[in-house]
Design a protein around this motif. Structure first.
Motif, PDB file in Angstrom:
ATOM      1  N   GLU A   1      81.653   7.225  27.863  1.00 39.83           N
ATOM      2  CA  GLU A   1      82.374   6.127  28.513  1.00 39.83           C
ATOM      3  C   GLU A   1      83.882   6.268  28.338  1.00 39.83           C
ATOM      4  O   GLU A   1      84.647   6.033  29.277  1.00 39.83           O
ATOM      5  CB  GLU A   1      81.926   4.775  27.947  1.00 39.83           C
ATOM      6  CG  GLU A   1      80.550   4.318  28.394  1.00 39.83           C
ATOM      7  CD  GLU A   1      79.434   4.902  27.552  1.00 39.83           C
ATOM      8  OE1 GLU A   1      78.257   4.692  27.883  1.00 39.83           O
ATOM      9  OE2 GLU A   1      79.745   5.588  26.548  1.00 39.83           O
ATOM     10  N   LEU A   2      84.291   6.681  27.121  1.00 37.95           N
ATOM     11  CA  LEU A   2      85.727   6.782  26.863  1.00 37.95           C
ATOM     12  C   LEU A   2      86.377   7.838  27.752  1.00 37.95           C
ATOM     13  O   LEU A   2      87.430   7.597  28.356  1.00 37.95           O
ATOM     14  CB  LEU A   2      85.957   7.125  25.391  1.00 37.95           C
ATOM     15  CG  LEU A   2      87.432   7.260  24.964  1.00 37.95           C
ATOM     16  CD1 LEU A   2      88.180   5.952  25.198  1.00 37.95           C
ATOM     17  CD2 LEU A   2      87.532   7.693  23.501  1.00 37.95           C
ATOM     18  N   SER A   3      85.773   9.005  27.852  1.00 37.86           N
ATOM     19  CA  SER A   3      86.370  10.069  28.669  1.00 37.86           C
ATOM     20  C   SER A   3      86.413   9.677  30.146  1.00 37.86           C
ATOM     21  O   SER A   3      87.393   9.947  30.855  1.00 37.86           O
ATOM     22  CB  SER A   3      85.595  11.378  28.486  1.00 37.86           C
ATOM     23  OG  SER A   3      84.240  11.243  28.896  1.00 37.86           O
ATOM     24  N   THR A   4      85.350   9.028  30.623  1.00 34.83           N
ATOM     25  CA  THR A   4      85.310   8.614  32.029  1.00 34.83           C
ATOM     26  C   THR A   4      86.336   7.515  32.300  1.00 34.83           C
ATOM     27  O   THR A   4      87.041   7.547  33.320  1.00 34.83           O
ATOM     28  CB  THR A   4      83.901   8.128  32.394  1.00 34.83           C
ATOM     29  OG1 THR A   4      82.950   9.159  32.125  1.00 34.83           O
ATOM     30  CG2 THR A   4      83.824   7.747  33.865  1.00 34.83           C
ATOM     31  N   ASP A   5      86.418   6.533  31.393  1.00 32.95           N
ATOM     32  CA  ASP A   5      87.379   5.436  31.581  1.00 32.95           C
ATOM     33  C   ASP A   5      88.817   5.950  31.568  1.00 32.95           C
ATOM     34  O   ASP A   5      89.659   5.471  32.347  1.00 32.95           O
ATOM     35  CB  ASP A   5      87.184   4.383  30.483  1.00 32.95           C
ATOM     36  CG  ASP A   5      85.868   3.617  30.637  1.00 32.95           C
ATOM     37  OD1 ASP A   5      85.265   3.712  31.725  1.00 32.95           O
ATOM     38  OD2 ASP A   5      85.460   2.953  29.670  1.00 32.95           O
ATOM     39  N   ARG A   6      89.119   6.898  30.713  1.00 38.61           N
ATOM     40  CA  ARG A   6      90.473   7.446  30.679  1.00 38.61           C
ATOM     41  C   ARG A   6      90.803   8.217  31.953  1.00 38.61           C
ATOM     42  O   ARG A   6      91.924   8.148  32.463  1.00 38.61           O
ATOM     43  CB  ARG A   6      90.645   8.336  29.437  1.00 38.61           C
ATOM     44  CG  ARG A   6      90.738   7.536  28.137  1.00 38.61           C
ATOM     45  CD  ARG A   6      90.931   8.416  26.921  1.00 38.61           C
ATOM     46  NE  ARG A   6      91.206   7.620  25.726  1.00 38.61           N
ATOM     47  CZ  ARG A   6      91.420   8.124  24.516  1.00 38.61           C
ATOM     48  NH1 ARG A   6      91.358   9.447  24.324  1.00 38.61           N
ATOM     49  NH2 ARG A   6      91.674   7.324  23.496  1.00 38.61           N
ATOM     50  N   ALA A   7      89.824   8.927  32.474  1.00 39.75           N
ATOM     51  CA  ALA A   7      90.047   9.637  33.734  1.00 39.75           C
ATOM     52  C   ALA A   7      90.323   8.648  34.864  1.00 39.75           C
ATOM     53  O   ALA A   7      91.212   8.864  35.697  1.00 39.75           O
ATOM     54  CB  ALA A   7      88.836  10.509  34.069  1.00 39.75           C
ATOM     55  N   HIS A   8      89.582   7.553  34.900  1.00 42.83           N
ATOM     56  CA  HIS A   8      89.806   6.548  35.937  1.00 42.83           C
ATOM     57  C   HIS A   8      91.155   5.841  35.750  1.00 42.83           C
ATOM     58  O   HIS A   8      91.813   5.486  36.741  1.00 42.83           O
ATOM     59  CB  HIS A   8      88.671   5.530  35.946  1.00 42.83           C
ATOM     60  CG  HIS A   8      87.456   5.983  36.691  1.00 42.83           C
ATOM     61  ND1 HIS A   8      87.449   6.150  38.070  1.00 42.83           N
ATOM     62  CD2 HIS A   8      86.218   6.332  36.269  1.00 42.83           C
ATOM     63  CE1 HIS A   8      86.256   6.571  38.452  1.00 42.83           C
ATOM     64  NE2 HIS A   8      85.491   6.690  37.385  1.00 42.83           N
ATOM     65  N   SER A   9      91.565   5.646  34.506  1.00 40.19           N
ATOM     66  CA  SER A   9      92.887   5.044  34.264  1.00 40.19           C
ATOM     67  C   SER A   9      93.989   5.939  34.823  1.00 40.19           C
ATOM     68  O   SER A   9      94.939   5.462  35.452  1.00 40.19           O
ATOM     69  CB  SER A   9      93.097   4.815  32.765  1.00 40.19           C
ATOM     70  OG  SER A   9      92.222   3.837  32.267  1.00 40.19           O
TER      71      SER A   9
ATOM     72  N   ALA B   1      89.415  13.937  44.911  1.00 43.63           N
ATOM     73  CA  ALA B   1      88.085  14.417  45.293  1.00 43.63           C
ATOM     74  C   ALA B   1      87.017  13.998  44.293  1.00 43.63           C
ATOM     75  O   ALA B   1      85.920  13.601  44.689  1.00 43.63           O
ATOM     76  CB  ALA B   1      88.097  15.948  45.421  1.00 43.63           C
ATOM     77  N   GLN B   2      87.332  14.068  43.002  1.00 39.06           N
ATOM     78  CA  GLN B   2      86.338  13.741  41.973  1.00 39.06           C
ATOM     79  C   GLN B   2      87.040  13.189  40.741  1.00 39.06           C
ATOM     80  O   GLN B   2      88.190  13.551  40.449  1.00 39.06           O
ATOM     81  CB  GLN B   2      85.519  14.976  41.574  1.00 39.06           C
ATOM     82  CG  GLN B   2      84.625  15.527  42.671  1.00 39.06           C
ATOM     83  CD  GLN B   2      83.817  16.724  42.207  1.00 39.06           C
ATOM     84  OE1 GLN B   2      83.845  17.099  41.040  1.00 39.06           O
ATOM     85  NE2 GLN B   2      83.083  17.334  43.115  1.00 39.06           N
ATOM     86  N   VAL B   3      86.329  12.336  40.016  1.00 42.49           N
ATOM     87  CA  VAL B   3      86.750  11.838  38.706  1.00 42.49           C
ATOM     88  C   VAL B   3      85.593  12.090  37.755  1.00 42.49           C
ATOM     89  O   VAL B   3      84.471  11.636  37.996  1.00 42.49           O
ATOM     90  CB  VAL B   3      87.116  10.343  38.753  1.00 42.49           C
ATOM     91  CG1 VAL B   3      87.542   9.863  37.372  1.00 42.49           C
ATOM     92  CG2 VAL B   3      88.226  10.090  39.772  1.00 42.49           C
ATOM     93  N   ARG B   4      85.856  12.822  36.673  1.00 41.10           N
ATOM     94  CA  ARG B   4      84.782  13.256  35.786  1.00 41.10           C
ATOM     95  C   ARG B   4      85.100  12.878  34.341  1.00 41.10           C
ATOM     96  O   ARG B   4      86.254  12.921  33.916  1.00 41.10           O
ATOM     97  CB  ARG B   4      84.588  14.771  35.857  1.00 41.10           C
ATOM     98  CG  ARG B   4      84.381  15.334  37.258  1.00 41.10           C
ATOM     99  CD  ARG B   4      84.514  16.829  37.241  1.00 41.10           C
ATOM    100  NE  ARG B   4      84.327  17.462  38.545  1.00 41.10           N
ATOM    101  CZ  ARG B   4      84.649  18.714  38.839  1.00 41.10           C
ATOM    102  NH1 ARG B   4      85.169  19.496  37.892  1.00 41.10           N
ATOM    103  NH2 ARG B   4      84.465  19.196  40.046  1.00 41.10           N
ATOM    104  N   GLY B   5      84.053  12.583  33.593  1.00 41.73           N
ATOM    105  CA  GLY B   5      84.173  12.386  32.161  1.00 41.73           C
ATOM    106  C   GLY B   5      83.241  13.344  31.443  1.00 41.73           C
ATOM    107  O   GLY B   5      82.024  13.334  31.691  1.00 41.73           O
ATOM    108  N   TYR B   6      83.793  14.194  30.577  1.00 42.66           N
ATOM    109  CA  TYR B   6      82.998  15.231  29.931  1.00 42.66           C
ATOM    110  C   TYR B   6      82.713  14.951  28.452  1.00 42.66           C
ATOM    111  O   TYR B   6      82.049  15.759  27.803  1.00 42.66           O
ATOM    112  CB  TYR B   6      83.708  16.579  30.042  1.00 42.66           C
ATOM    113  CG  TYR B   6      83.606  17.205  31.408  1.00 42.66           C
ATOM    114  CD1 TYR B   6      82.449  17.856  31.813  1.00 42.66           C
ATOM    115  CD2 TYR B   6      84.673  17.156  32.293  1.00 42.66           C
ATOM    116  CE1 TYR B   6      82.346  18.444  33.064  1.00 42.66           C
ATOM    117  CE2 TYR B   6      84.586  17.734  33.555  1.00 42.66           C
ATOM    118  CZ  TYR B   6      83.416  18.377  33.934  1.00 42.66           C
ATOM    119  OH  TYR B   6      83.333  18.947  35.185  1.00 42.66           O
TER     120      TYR B   6
END
Length: 283
Positions: A227-235, A251-256
């Motif tokens: 969740e943290l990696s995905t939320d930071r990418a969206h921020s 094109a894409q937003v990813r959290g790894y």
């Protein structure tokens, strides 16, 4: 008195003069004929075509010249083999129409694989030059802002197989987000503003990725590094869109989470915590 000679031969007849008659065949018009005009017209036409080609080449950009050269080197319109090895595209009637008024359509042309690969290599090389310029401009922009002097060493810019990758790397005592949160620190905003100002002018698609280190959340927490990696990418995505990066360009937003560590042998290294922004090659 002299005796008479019997049967004396008659004198030979006089020779007739030989008369030679010379007849000169006259050509109508002589040097005023029109044969030379045809040759001259062909010459003028060829010269006009030559100068038109030279003018077009002189007015074209380097990319246009390469595209024209690629077309004549690998003419994609030829898709089927005919006599003599020449490739010919058949014209087929449109099955939706019939009769004399039926229309004819040209089947879609598919370049040979080797020609397509050559074109893609040329396109990628051109884009690579553009990415290098963007990287240099971004470094210059970051170095020119006093408030970013401390963070410029935490911005990694490199060209990869995917395109131009820009990474915001945390380091000990200096991070771009609040601890365990997707909330940006105030000094992160001008960094993303500088990045957005460079990438929004390009047609390339953008991929935003979030990464963490391997430190887990507390057992009582209902969150994880996913969740943290995905939320930071969206921020990061939302902030760049606020700085006029078109939403359609993302094109894409990813959290790894911690599945793609920058330093796999040091899973708890803070430099594994990062945001990756990649400008993809156009294909």
């Amino acid at each position: 008195m002299a005796p008479e000679v019997e049967n004396a031969p008659a004198p030979p007849p006089p020779k007739r003069p030989i008369i030679i008659v010379k007849r000169v065949k006259k050509v109508a018009g002589g040097h005023h004929g029109g044969a030379w005009k045809v040759a001259y017209a062909d010459f003028v036409t060829a010269m006009m075509a030559l100068f038109m080609v030279l003018w077009i080449i002189g007015q074209s950009s380097k990319e246009a010249k390469e595209a024209i050269a690629d077309y004549f080197r690998h003419p994609g319109i030829f898709t089927t083999t005919g006599a003599g090895g020449r490739k010919i595209v058949p014209i087929v009637p449109d099955p939706t129409t019939s009769g004399e008024s039926g229309s004819f359509t040209m089947p879609p042309a598919t370049p040979p694989p080797e020609a397509l690969a050559d074109i893609l290599r040329r396109q990628q090389k051109t884009q690579e030059q553009t990415f290098k310029q963007v990287g240099e401009q971004l470094r210059t922009r970051l170095a020119a802002q006093p408030e970013l002097q401390r963070l410029k060493e935490q911005v990694s810019i490199e060209i990869t197989d995917d395109g131009l990758r820009i990474e915001l790397l945390d380091r000990e005592g200096s991070s771009f987000f609040e601890v365990g949160s997707a909330q940006f620190k105030s000094e992160t905003i001008p960094v993303l503003r500088a990045i957005a100002s460079e990438i929004r002018t390009l047609p390339n698609a953008v991929v935003v990725e979030g990464h963490t280190d391997s430190r887990p959340f507390a057992l009582a927490s209902n969150r994880s590094n996913w969740e943290l990696s995905t939320d930071r990418a969206h921020s990061a995505r939302r902030l760049m869109e606020n700085f006029q990066v078109p939403a359609a360009q993302i094109a894409q937003v990813r959290g790894y989470a911690d599945r793609q560590l920058r330093y796999p042998d040091q899973p708890y290294d803070v430099r594994n915590r990062r945001i990756s922004i990649t400008l993809l090659y156009n294909t």
